[in-house]
Design an enzyme around this catalytic site. Structure first.
Site, mmCIF file in Angstrom:
data_model
loop_
_atom_site.group_PDB
_atom_site.id
_atom_site.type_symbol
_atom_site.label_atom_id
_atom_site.label_comp_id
_atom_site.label_asym_id
_atom_site.label_seq_id
_atom_site.Cartn_x
_atom_site.Cartn_y
_atom_site.Cartn_z
ATOM 1 N N GLN A 1 109.742 -41.936 45.564
ATOM 2 C CA GLN A 1 108.607 -42.124 46.480
ATOM 3 C C GLN A 1 108.051 -43.542 46.434
ATOM 4 O O GLN A 1 107.065 -43.839 47.107
ATOM 5 C CB GLN A 1 107.510 -41.093 46.210
ATOM 6 C CG GLN A 1 106.721 -41.294 44.919
ATOM 7 C CD GLN A 1 105.772 -40.137 44.657
ATOM 8 O OE1 GLN A 1 106.175 -39.021 44.316
ATOM 9 N NE2 GLN A 1 104.486 -40.375 44.829
ATOM 10 N N HIS B 1 92.603 -36.085 37.642
ATOM 11 C CA HIS B 1 93.648 -35.116 37.296
ATOM 12 C C HIS B 1 93.054 -33.980 36.453
ATOM 13 O O HIS B 1 93.396 -32.815 36.639
ATOM 14 C CB HIS B 1 94.758 -35.765 36.456
ATOM 15 C CG HIS B 1 95.506 -36.856 37.159
ATOM 16 N ND1 HIS B 1 95.368 -38.183 36.824
ATOM 17 C CD2 HIS B 1 96.398 -36.812 38.169
ATOM 18 C CE1 HIS B 1 96.168 -38.907 37.591
ATOM 19 N NE2 HIS B 1 96.797 -38.111 38.421
ATOM 20 N N HIS C 1 93.702 -39.203 34.496
ATOM 21 C CA HIS C 1 92.285 -39.573 34.412
ATOM 22 C C HIS C 1 91.448 -38.343 34.763
ATOM 23 O O HIS C 1 92.002 -37.244 34.984
ATOM 24 C CB HIS C 1 91.989 -40.751 35.333
ATOM 25 C CG HIS C 1 92.487 -40.572 36.736
ATOM 26 N ND1 HIS C 1 92.012 -39.590 37.580
ATOM 27 C CD2 HIS C 1 93.441 -41.229 37.435
ATOM 28 C CE1 HIS C 1 92.630 -39.675 38.744
ATOM 29 N NE2 HIS C 1 93.524 -40.651 38.683
ATOM 30 N N ALA C 2 90.134 -38.550 34.855
ATOM 31 C CA ALA C 2 89.234 -37.404 35.076
ATOM 32 C C ALA C 2 89.525 -36.682 36.394
ATOM 33 O O ALA C 2 89.209 -35.495 36.534
ATOM 34 C CB ALA C 2 87.786 -37.870 35.024
ATOM 35 N N SER D 1 95.116 -43.807 38.925
ATOM 36 C CA SER D 1 95.886 -44.338 37.795
ATOM 37 C C SER D 1 96.053 -45.846 37.953
ATOM 38 O O SER D 1 96.171 -46.580 36.971
ATOM 39 C CB SER D 1 97.250 -43.663 37.730
ATOM 40 O OG SER D 1 97.064 -42.269 37.654
ATOM 41 N N ARG D 2 96.056 -46.315 39.200
ATOM 42 C CA ARG D 2 96.250 -47.751 39.436
ATOM 43 C C ARG D 2 95.032 -48.567 38.990
ATOM 44 O O ARG D 2 95.142 -49.775 38.817
ATOM 45 C CB ARG D 2 96.562 -48.020 40.907
ATOM 46 C CG ARG D 2 97.946 -47.531 41.306
ATOM 47 C CD ARG D 2 98.327 -47.997 42.689
ATOM 48 N NE ARG D 2 99.731 -47.714 42.970
ATOM 49 C CZ ARG D 2 100.188 -46.569 43.444
ATOM 50 N NH1 ARG D 2 99.346 -45.582 43.693
ATOM 51 N NH2 ARG D 2 101.474 -46.396 43.666
ATOM 52 N N GLY E 1 101.419 -38.668 35.793
ATOM 53 C CA GLY E 1 100.896 -39.120 34.513
ATOM 54 C C GLY E 1 99.812 -40.163 34.666
ATOM 55 O O GLY E 1 99.194 -40.271 35.720
HETATM 56 O O1 PAF Z 1 99.993 -37.629 43.890
HETATM 57 C C1 PAF Z 1 100.891 -37.885 43.049
HETATM 58 O O2 PAF Z 1 100.614 -38.247 41.902
HETATM 59 C C2 PAF Z 1 102.355 -37.759 43.450
HETATM 60 O O3 PAF Z 1 102.554 -38.177 44.748
HETATM 61 C C3 PAF Z 1 102.920 -36.342 43.230
HETATM 62 C C4 PAF Z 1 102.247 -35.319 44.137
HETATM 63 C C5 PAF Z 1 102.763 -35.942 41.789
HETATM 64 C C6 PAF Z 1 104.420 -36.331 43.562
HETATM 65 O O4 PAF Z 1 105.127 -37.221 42.757
#
Ligand code: PAF
Length: 287
Positions: free
Chosen positions: A61, A37, A34-35, A194-195, A31
């Site tokens: 993770q 994604h 941004h552009a 995203s950060r 989630g």
């Molecule tokens: O790259 C990411 O945003 C994450 O590591 C992923 C691949 C969605 C797994 O949670």
């Protein structure tokens, strides 16, 4: 576009698509889209009959609780963007829907043939186990023909490639193809992340020093007699000289094995930099 929150609803949607003979593209995300994604989703929409996007901030993770707590979340905004691009389904489960309590806390480990022992793997113990845990579960649930990942997380992409290649023998993920997509940058050069949402305007300006230095290093690498070690040091020194930035690592490695290399051929430089409290990553290919 439909938003699904349970594995059951997801599997029903997948079964309906499979029954209709449709090809499936999957874009796993956490989630805060941004552009970068958007470029993955656009490609998945173009290349497949249906496009599933997962939006799930995967707790397993994160090795830093504060990073997990502060990870930006805005499902309404994400859904509006995905709708406008033409995604068919969004899968947005809770952690409890994705994992049993045992799975949430398990310390099982995959074998990545050493790919996880360097760079991000060294700095964030367990991180890639969590990534592979969630990505393999998504592959299992969605059974996509193609899955799309950004090259900004270069090591993640290498590890996912490795996982899929290894499991191709057992046919676990069918004929799944992993598609790596180029880093999307702001006009200024800053790699989208995203950060970046956590950076103030001034910090964003400071963060430009990262990509600026990486691009400059392409020229340094062409200087007569330039060595990989010298360029690595010059990148680290140049970024550290910028007030507000602190390099965690910069490594020039082979693009396939991620092992240190002493030639710029087939090499990629991967960097992690703290800009204030925010950890940013970027990379650049030398040849
Ligand atoms: O790259 C990411 O945003 C994450 O590591 C992923 C691949 C969605 C797994 O949670």
């Amino acid at each position: 576009m439909q938003i699904l929150t349970t594995k059951e609803a997801l599997q029903q949607a997948v079964a309906a698509s499979k029954q209709a003979g449709q090809t499936i593209g999957l874009v796993p995300t956490m989630g805060a889209l941004h552009a970068g994604h958007a470029s993955l989703v656009r490609r998945a929409v173009e290349e497949n009959d249906v496009c599933f996007v997962s939006v799930f901030v995967n707790p397993t993770q994160f090795n830093n609780k504060e990073d997990l707590a502060k990870y930006p979340r805005d499902i309404e905004r994400d859904a509006a963007l995905l709708r406008s691009i033409g995604a068919s389904y969004v899968f947005a489960p809770t952690p409890e829907e994705m994992y049993t309590e045992e799975e949430m806390n398990s310390t099982f480990s995959f074998d990545f043939n050493g790919l996880d022992q360097v760079m991000e793997g060294k700095m964030r113990p367990g991180h890639f186990n969590g990534v592979v845990q969630v990505v393999s579960r998504l592959f299992y649930l969605v059974q996509p023909d193609k899955a799309y990942f950004g090259e900004k997380d270069y090591q993640q992409l290498a590890i996912i490639h490795h996982m899929v290649e290894r499991s191709s023998l057992s046919g676990t993920f069918g004929s799944l193809q992993i598609v790596g997509c180029p880093i999307v940058r702001e006009e200024s050069g800053l790699a989208l992340s995203s950060r970046n949402e956590r950076l103030s305007a001034a910090e964003k300006e400071t963060a430009l020093g990262i990509s600026r230095t990486l691009f400059a290093s392409l020229e340094w690498a062409k200087e007569p007699g330039a060595s990989v070690k010298e360029v690595e040091h010059r990148v680290v020194d140049t970024i550290n000289a910028i007030e507000g930035l602190e390099v965690e690592y910069y490594e020039i490695v082979d693009q396939a094995t991620l092992l240190p290399t002493d030639t710029f051929e087939h090499a990629i430089g991967c960097v992690t930099v703290y800009c204030g409290p925010v950890r940013l990553i970027d990379n650049i290919r030398y040849a």
